[in-house]
Design a protein around this motif. Structure first.
Motif, PDB file in Angstrom:
ATOM      1  N   GLU A 176      -2.616  -0.759  16.847  1.00 33.03           N
ATOM      2  CA  GLU A 176      -3.669  -1.761  16.797  1.00 33.03           C
ATOM      3  C   GLU A 176      -3.708  -2.376  15.395  1.00 33.03           C
ATOM      4  OE1 GLU A 176      -7.339  -0.021  17.940  1.00 33.03           O
ATOM      5  OE2 GLU A 176      -6.721   0.375  20.010  1.00 33.03           O
ATOM      6  N   PRO A 177      -3.962  -3.681  15.300  1.00 35.35           N
ATOM      7  CA  PRO A 177      -4.012  -4.325  13.979  1.00 35.35           C
ATOM      8  C   PRO A 177      -5.042  -3.664  13.072  1.00 35.35           C
ATOM      9  CG  PRO A 177      -3.960  -5.963  15.725  1.00 35.35           C
ATOM     10  CD  PRO A 177      -4.156  -4.638  16.398  1.00 35.35           C
ATOM     11  N   SER A 178      -4.665  -3.497  11.819  1.00 36.78           N
ATOM     12  CA  SER A 178      -5.575  -2.899  10.850  1.00 36.78           C
ATOM     13  C   SER A 178      -5.208  -3.384   9.465  1.00 36.78           C
ATOM     14  CB  SER A 178      -5.496  -1.365  10.909  1.00 36.78           C
ATOM     15  OG  SER A 178      -4.251  -0.913  10.392  1.00 36.78           O
ATOM     16  N   PRO A 179      -6.166  -3.357   8.535  1.00 32.98           N
ATOM     17  CA  PRO A 179      -5.812  -3.679   7.142  1.00 32.98           C
ATOM     18  C   PRO A 179      -4.884  -2.607   6.579  1.00 32.98           C
ATOM     19  CG  PRO A 179      -8.199  -3.710   7.510  1.00 32.98           C
ATOM     20  CD  PRO A 179      -7.587  -3.079   8.715  1.00 32.98           C
ATOM     21  N   PHE A 180      -4.322  -2.901   5.427  1.00 34.52           N
ATOM     22  CA  PHE A 180      -3.468  -1.913   4.774  1.00 34.52           C
ATOM     23  C   PHE A 180      -4.265  -0.623   4.591  1.00 34.52           C
ATOM     24  CE2 PHE A 180      -1.252   0.394   1.578  1.00 34.52           C
ATOM     25  CZ  PHE A 180       0.074  -0.019   1.655  1.00 34.52           C
ATOM     26  N   PRO A 181      -3.782   0.520   5.127  1.00 32.81           N
ATOM     27  CA  PRO A 181      -4.568   1.766   5.074  1.00 32.81           C
ATOM     28  C   PRO A 181      -4.690   2.298   3.645  1.00 32.81           C
ATOM     29  CG  PRO A 181      -2.376   2.178   5.962  1.00 32.81           C
ATOM     30  CD  PRO A 181      -2.495   0.694   5.840  1.00 32.81           C
ATOM     31  N   LEU A 182      -5.914   2.391   3.178  1.00 35.03           N
ATOM     32  CA  LEU A 182      -6.136   2.844   1.810  1.00 35.03           C
ATOM     33  C   LEU A 182      -5.779   4.308   1.628  1.00 35.03           C
ATOM     34  CD1 LEU A 182      -9.508   1.015   1.039  1.00 35.03           C
ATOM     35  CD2 LEU A 182      -7.153   0.272   0.563  1.00 35.03           C
ATOM     36  N   GLU A 183      -5.756   5.079   2.751  1.00 37.74           N
ATOM     37  CA  GLU A 183      -5.382   6.487   2.661  1.00 37.74           C
ATOM     38  C   GLU A 183      -3.975   6.662   2.099  1.00 37.74           C
ATOM     39  OE1 GLU A 183      -8.357   6.028   6.014  1.00 37.74           O
ATOM     40  OE2 GLU A 183      -6.569   4.982   5.264  1.00 37.74           O
ATOM     41  N   VAL A 184      -3.119   5.686   2.358  1.00 37.18           N
ATOM     42  CA  VAL A 184      -1.744   5.764   1.861  1.00 37.18           C
ATOM     43  C   VAL A 184      -1.709   5.755   0.335  1.00 37.18           C
ATOM     44  CG1 VAL A 184       0.470   4.543   1.788  1.00 37.18           C
ATOM     45  CG2 VAL A 184      -0.775   4.731   3.948  1.00 37.18           C
ATOM     46  N   LEU A 185      -2.668   5.079  -0.267  1.00 27.43           N
ATOM     47  CA  LEU A 185      -2.658   4.907  -1.721  1.00 27.43           C
ATOM     48  C   LEU A 185      -2.936   6.205  -2.470  1.00 27.43           C
ATOM     49  CD1 LEU A 185      -4.575   1.512  -1.911  1.00 27.43           C
ATOM     50  CD2 LEU A 185      -2.117   1.915  -1.667  1.00 27.43           C
ATOM     51  N   ASP A 186      -3.389   7.242  -1.754  1.00 29.24           N
ATOM     52  CA  ASP A 186      -3.652   8.542  -2.392  1.00 29.24           C
ATOM     53  C   ASP A 186      -2.449   9.481  -2.295  1.00 29.24           C
ATOM     54  OD1 ASP A 186      -6.266   7.878  -3.113  1.00 29.24           O
ATOM     55  OD2 ASP A 186      -7.032   8.440  -1.134  1.00 29.24           O
ATOM     56  N   LEU A 187      -1.381   9.036  -1.649  1.00 26.95           N
ATOM     57  CA  LEU A 187      -0.183   9.876  -1.498  1.00 26.95           C
ATOM     58  C   LEU A 187       0.723   9.645  -2.700  1.00 26.95           C
ATOM     59  CD1 LEU A 187       0.463   9.171   2.302  1.00 26.95           C
ATOM     60  CD2 LEU A 187      -0.780  11.095   1.288  1.00 26.95           C
ATOM     61  N   LEU A 188       0.369  10.250  -3.811  1.00 27.94           N
ATOM     62  CA  LEU A 188       1.003   9.932  -5.087  1.00 27.94           C
ATOM     63  C   LEU A 188       2.428  10.451  -5.204  1.00 27.94           C
ATOM     64  CD1 LEU A 188      -2.019  10.511  -7.501  1.00 27.94           C
ATOM     65  CD2 LEU A 188      -1.305   8.434  -6.297  1.00 27.94           C
ATOM     66  N   ASP A 189       2.863  11.335  -4.281  1.00 21.64           N
ATOM     67  CA  ASP A 189       4.239  11.825  -4.314  1.00 21.64           C
ATOM     68  C   ASP A 189       5.180  11.004  -3.436  1.00 21.64           C
ATOM     69  OD1 ASP A 189       3.786  13.852  -6.118  1.00 21.64           O
ATOM     70  OD2 ASP A 189       3.271  15.322  -4.574  1.00 21.64           O
ATOM     71  N   LEU A 190       4.658   9.987  -2.758  1.00 22.05           N
ATOM     72  CA  LEU A 190       5.495   9.197  -1.859  1.00 22.05           C
ATOM     73  C   LEU A 190       6.669   8.556  -2.613  1.00 22.05           C
ATOM     74  CD1 LEU A 190       3.369   7.058   0.643  1.00 22.05           C
ATOM     75  CD2 LEU A 190       4.946   8.899   1.166  1.00 22.05           C
ATOM     76  N   ASN A 191       7.862   8.710  -2.035  1.00 23.14           N
ATOM     77  CA  ASN A 191       8.986   7.921  -2.550  1.00 23.14           C
ATOM     78  C   ASN A 191       9.564   7.003  -1.486  1.00 23.14           C
ATOM     79  OD1 ASN A 191      11.001   9.308  -0.993  1.00 23.14           O
ATOM     80  ND2 ASN A 191      11.100  10.911  -2.555  1.00 23.14           N
ATOM     81  N   TRP A 192       9.121   7.169  -0.241  1.00 23.29           N
ATOM     82  CA  TRP A 192       9.643   6.331   0.855  1.00 23.29           C
ATOM     83  C   TRP A 192       8.485   5.912   1.761  1.00 23.29           C
ATOM     84  CZ3 TRP A 192      14.790   5.388   0.432  1.00 23.29           C
ATOM     85  CH2 TRP A 192      15.354   4.573   1.410  1.00 23.29           C
ATOM     86  N   LEU A 193       8.217   4.621   1.837  1.00 25.30           N
ATOM     87  CA  LEU A 193       7.129   4.106   2.670  1.00 25.30           C
ATOM     88  C   LEU A 193       7.672   2.986   3.537  1.00 25.30           C
ATOM     89  CD1 LEU A 193       4.189   4.046   3.513  1.00 25.30           C
ATOM     90  CD2 LEU A 193       3.705   2.530   1.573  1.00 25.30           C
ATOM     91  N   TYR A 194       7.743   3.250   4.841  1.00 22.95           N
ATOM     92  CA  TYR A 194       8.257   2.275   5.800  1.00 22.95           C
ATOM     93  C   TYR A 194       7.142   1.922   6.774  1.00 22.95           C
ATOM     94  CZ  TYR A 194      11.156   0.070   9.386  1.00 22.95           C
ATOM     95  OH  TYR A 194      11.698  -0.813  10.270  1.00 22.95           O
ATOM     96  N   MET A 195       6.556   0.734   6.583  1.00 24.33           N
ATOM     97  CA  MET A 195       5.473   0.268   7.447  1.00 24.33           C
ATOM     98  C   MET A 195       5.792  -1.133   7.977  1.00 24.33           C
ATOM     99  SD  MET A 195       2.250   1.717   5.210  1.00 24.33           S
ATOM    100  CE  MET A 195       1.053   0.814   6.157  1.00 24.33           C
TER     101      MET A 195
END
Length: 983
Positions: A176-195
């Motif tokens: 379902e359409p949604s704004p950019f999820p702010l929860e992702v911004l707290d994943l400080l160890d992320l090196n790969w983000l495919y959205m």
């Protein structure tokens, strides 16, 4: 709570007990193949046997205590559903990898019981429904759900409990359409983000700058708007940044210059503005794609020093100034496309220095100077397009003979000199475009050695001499345009051997001699223009056999009679300027003499009597048919004698079919018969078409009083031969024909049953909402491949003649099948003259050439398919009241091709904004298919290729790196696929 829930709790408790007893993990694993099967070779489950240790099973790894820690069955051709209750009963499971299979069903909430998981891959499958909340997976580091078939609202909140997440891949799902999820911004160890392609909308939040460990960020094919935030410059470890197909605006932010590790950057198909100066510091770029934006200014000269750059695509912008002199000279440069800009200066000479360049596309700019001679050594080139510039000089001879080039496009420049004999080495050359230049001299005879040539366009030049007499050796030649030159001599007799040619234009030259009679044997010739020459002699009667939509022999020195079959309104003006011609019917020409001994009145009397005789036979036949039909009412079909011809292994009997032909099973009516749904005793469903042999009934009755030739028997043999040919078709996008069951009075054709009905039903009824764009696109490609097979893949090409959305049926997976060959005709390839003499097809889908000739070819199918594509894009019927009187969907579409806004307004409102550009690309193909002149329409092979190039979010796939330090998945768009449809 469902009825099965207590049972699942019982299973889970028993499994838990079994685990504690020591044999539980074996029992769990042996239970999994009960709902999952594999068609891989070797089958991974062949090693899953009770006598073996689970640690020796394919896809299983254990720790030192013998407990299962990994279950990896990715890429094993799995189908079925996953019992997540069983899987999560493995107490030590840390890795669950099931990607790249065809698994279905729902992802159950029991997945949350896999609390020790560190690695979860369910991507590239066919799951359905939404993804469950998984807050218990606190140790998860790698989550891959891309292209898994999921929909609904994604539980972004669950990400709060996964602070160690390193890779998050959730793209290519219908969330379902949604704004950019702010929860992702707290994943400080992320090196790969495919959205990519997961219904994200709104702006990219400035908080994206917090994810400083990112090496890959992909947000393409969404509905993201606004500007790229300045904070993007904090992501200094980025290796790949993909933002294409969004609604981004503004300039590149100042922080972009910090992304010095960036190798792949794609922000194409947005509304970006400003110049490229912020990118001049990105010296590690390998691929840069910024096409279809509003970028302006010059290309930074620093680009010429980028020593890794191999792909550069900047077409359709407003860029000015020169291309950097050293551009592409350092690395193994692959392609450049800077077309449709306002660039000036010269073509950089060294882009093929490393001998790997494939495509040079700089058309529609203001480039000047000569073609650098360095490209004569670039044997890897496949496309050389420099048309619509101000280039000058003589073309380097070696360029004509490049061995792998398939298109040389030099049109609309100021080139001089001639085509050299080197062209004989261009064995892959398919298209030669030289029109509107200052070329001179002969076309060399050696051009006939370029055996792959499909199109030769050299019009509006100063070529002289004779046309190559060996041109007939070009067996693939489809289009020959040599008009407006100074060619002289005879029209080559060998041209009659070019069986694939459909379009010939030799107008306004100094050609002499007679028109070769061999031209009349060309099976697909559709347009012939020989006007404004010095051609003499009579018009060959063989031209009457052609299926011409355009014929122009005007302004020559022709003499004799105009063949009566060519004396039709469609060819008005075709013979003007030939005072030596005469005609029986065209008043503007002098009248030819009638045959001796036959007056005009006697001639007309014979014609009238012939017409009356035909009408009398038709009336008698109709009366006998009505009488026969009335007698048959109330009589069972089983009373007839039936002949069964099977084309596949049958699991049913003749009686099962005949007993099911009754009113309650009727599911459709057509011009040639009724269609019934038959359910066999074994549960299999079939569709049966019942066709009455009305002509045969008429003839049988008429024989009682009038001797008639055996046309019924001949028609029956033709029907059987045609059905047998169609029954041999084996293609996933053509409906299966199981058998025919025939009697004296009627015939039954037994097909596979397609449960989702027709495309017409799905588009134009209350179920219209069910067709999203991806499904529409898949239907378009599948149907195109079916028609391509009919036209090009059969031993004899099959002309369907009634292509429409109601004849495209959909299976349980919404995959299309071309159906209803009631009007199909096997083209007589050897004879080449077979045609229909009735207007076949359905109003709104019928090609315009039916208005002036009944001799049509497969290009009529292409026209009808173009109408279907317009239906898919617009959601409109072929005929709508809103189009206005005497207008159809084709004229309605052509009337709206004025502005981008009016074009976008045609796209069905049910297609999301993110896919409208994709829909427009398919509409562009539809417009090509519905060209008024058949020879301007592409063949179905080309249609399939163009549709494949229009695929939404084209993805290479996923590369899994099992390196201990970097366990990530590289999901990269296919760069080469994102090219404009300029061929």
């Amino acid at each position: 709570m469902s009825e099965t829930t207590p049972f699942l709790f019982l299973v889970l408790s028993l499994l838990t007990a079994a685990v504690s007893s020591g044999s539980g993990e074996l029992d769990i694993l042996l239970a999994l193949p009960q709902t999952i099967q594999s068609s891989a070779t070797p089958n991974p489950f062949s090693s899953w046997i009770p006598a073996a240790s689970p640690c020796n099973f394919v896809g299983i790894k254990c720790d030192q205590n013998g407990s299962v820690t990994e279950l990896d069955l990715s890429r094993q051709w799995l189908v079925g559903t996953v019992n997540f209750t069983l899987v999560c009963a493995l107490p030590s499971l840390e890795k669950l990898a099931l990607g790249f299979n065809s698994l279905g069903g729902n992802v159950l909430a029991d997945l949350d019981r896999c609390s020790k998981l560190r690695y979860l891959d369910l991507g590239n499958n066919r799951f359905s429904g939404s993804f469950p909340e998984i807050p218990s997976l606190v140790e998860l580091q790698y989550l891959y759900l891309n292209k898994s078939g999921l929909s609904g609202a994604f539980p972004w909140g669950s990400l709060r409990s996964m602070p160690n997440l390193v890779a998050l891949s959730v793209g290519d799902n219908r969330f379902e359409p949604s704004p950019f999820p702010l929860e992702v911004l707290d994943l400080l160890d992320l090196n790969w983000l495919y959205m990519t392609n997961c219904s994200i909308q709104g702006k990219i939040p400035p908080g994206i700058g917090r994810l400083t460990k990112l090496i890959n960020l992909e947000l393409s094919v969404n509905n993201i708007s606004g500007e790229i935030p300045n904070e993007i410059g904090n992501l200094m470890n980025l290796w790949q940044l993909e933002l294409y197909r969004n609604n981004l605006t503004g300039r590149f932010p100042p922080g972009m210059r910090n992304l010095i590790k960036l190798e792949k950057f794609d922000a194409s198909r947005n509304n970006l503005q400003g110049d490229l100066s912020e990118l001049s510091n990105l010296t590690n770029l390998v691929t840069l794609q910024l096409f279809v934006n509003n970028l302006s200014g010059g290309i930074p000269p620093e680009f010429g020093n980028f020593q890794k750059l191999v792909n550069l695509s900047l077409y359709t912008n407003q860029l000015t100034g020169p291309l950097p002199e050293m551009l592409g000279s350092w690395a193994e440069f692959n392609y450049i496309d800077v077309s449709e800009n306002f660039l000036t200066g010269r073509i950089p000479p060294n882009m093929c220095n490393r001998g790997k360049m494939k495509e040079l596309l700089v058309l529609q700019n203001n480039l000047s100077g000569e073609i650098p001679a360095t490209y004569t050594n670039c044997s890897t080139l496949t496309r050389f397009r420099v048309s619509n510039n101000s280039l000058t000089g003589v073309v380097p001879p070696g360029l004509w003979g490049l061995p792998n080039v398939n298109i040389i496009d030099l049109e609309m420049n100021k080139f001089e000199g001639g085509v050299t004999s080197d062209i004989q080495n261009a064995k892959a050359l398919g298209q030669l475009f030289l029109a509107n230049n200052k070329f001179s001299g002969d076309l060399p005879e050696e051009i006939s050695k370029a055996e792959s040539l499909v199109a030769i366009h050299v019009s509006n030049n100063g070529f002289t001499g004779r046309l190559p007499q060996s041109i007939g050796e070009l067996k693939k030649l489809s289009s020959l345009h040599v008009e407006n030159n100074m060619f002289s001599g005879l029209i080559p007799e060998s041209l009659g051997s070019c069986d694939s040619i459909s379009d010939v234009n030799m107008a306004n030259n100094s050609l002499s001699g007679e028109i070769p009679a061999s031209l009349g044997s060309l099976p697909v010739l559709n347009s012939l223009n020989l006007s404004d020459n010095l051609i003499s002699g009579s018009i060959p009667s063989s031209l009457s056999l052609l299926r011409l939509s355009l014929l122009d022999l005007s302004n020559n020195r022709l003499t004799g009679q105009i063949p009566e079959s060519l004396s039709i309104q469609a060819y008005n003006g075709s013979f003007a300027g030939n005072p030596g011609l005469c005609s029986y019917t065209i008043s503007s020409f002098r009248q030819c003499s009638y045959h001796p001994g036959m007056s005009k009145d006697i001639h007309m009397l014979i014609v009238c009597f012939s017409l009356l005789a035909v009408l009398l036979c038709l009336c008698l036949g109709f009366c006998f048919y009505i009488n026969k039909r009335e007698k048959k009412r109330g009589r069972s079909l089983k009373e007839d004698l039936w002949d069964v011809k099977s084309f596949r292994v049958l699991s049913f009997t003749e009686d099962e079919i005949l007993e099911s032909i009754k009113p309650e099973n009727l599911i459709g009516r057509g011009a040639s018969g009724n269609v019934y749904r038959v359910v066999l005793a074994n549960g299999k469903e079939l569709a049966v078409k019942h066709i009455w042999n009305t002509d045969c009934n008429n003839q049988k009755k008429a024989r009682a009083t009038t001797p008639i030739l055996g046309t019924c028997e001949k028609r029956s043999r033709e029907f059987e031969a045609e059905v047998e040919t169609l029954s041999s078709i084996r293609h996933v996008n053509v409906v299966k024909l199981y058998c025919s069951i025939t009697s004296d009075d009627s015939s039954l054709l037994v097909y596979e049953y397609l449960p989702n009905g027709s495309l017409w039903d799905r588009l134009h009824t209350s179920r219209k909402v069910e067709l999203d764009w991806e499904t529409r696109y898949d239907i378009a490609v599948g149907a195109a491949k079916g028609l391509e097979y009919l036209h090009h893949g059969c031993e004899k090409p099959v002309l369907h003649r009634d292509v429409k959305s109601s004849n495209i049926l959909l299976d349980e997976f919404m995959k299309p099948r071309i159906a209803d060959f009631g009007l199909a005709k096997i083209l007589q390839v050897n004879g080449g003259k077979d045609s229909t003499h009735i207007i076949a097809g359905t109003h709104g889908y019928i090609a315009p050439e039916y208005g002036y000739t009944y001799k049509v070819n497969e290009k009529s199918d292409v026209y009808s398919f173009g109408v279907v594509l317009m239906e898919l894009v617009t959601g409109k019927r072929p005929i709508e009241a809103e189009f206005g009187d005497y207008k159809d969907i084709v004229s309605w579409v052509s009337g709206k091709l004025k502005t981008r806004e009016s074009v976008l307004s045609m796209v069905d409102l049910r297609i999301p904004e993110a896919f409208k550009d994709d829909a427009i690309k398919v509409l562009r193909v539809a417009i090509l298919c519905t060209a008024t002149l058949p020879n301007l329409r592409p063949a179905m092979r080309s249609v399939v290729h163009m549709l494949e190039e229009a695929e939404p979010c084209k993805i290479v796939g996923i590369i899994i790196e099992e390196d201990e330090n970097v366990k990530s998945k590289a999901i990269q768009p296919v760069d080469a696929a994102k090219v404009k449809p300029e061929s």
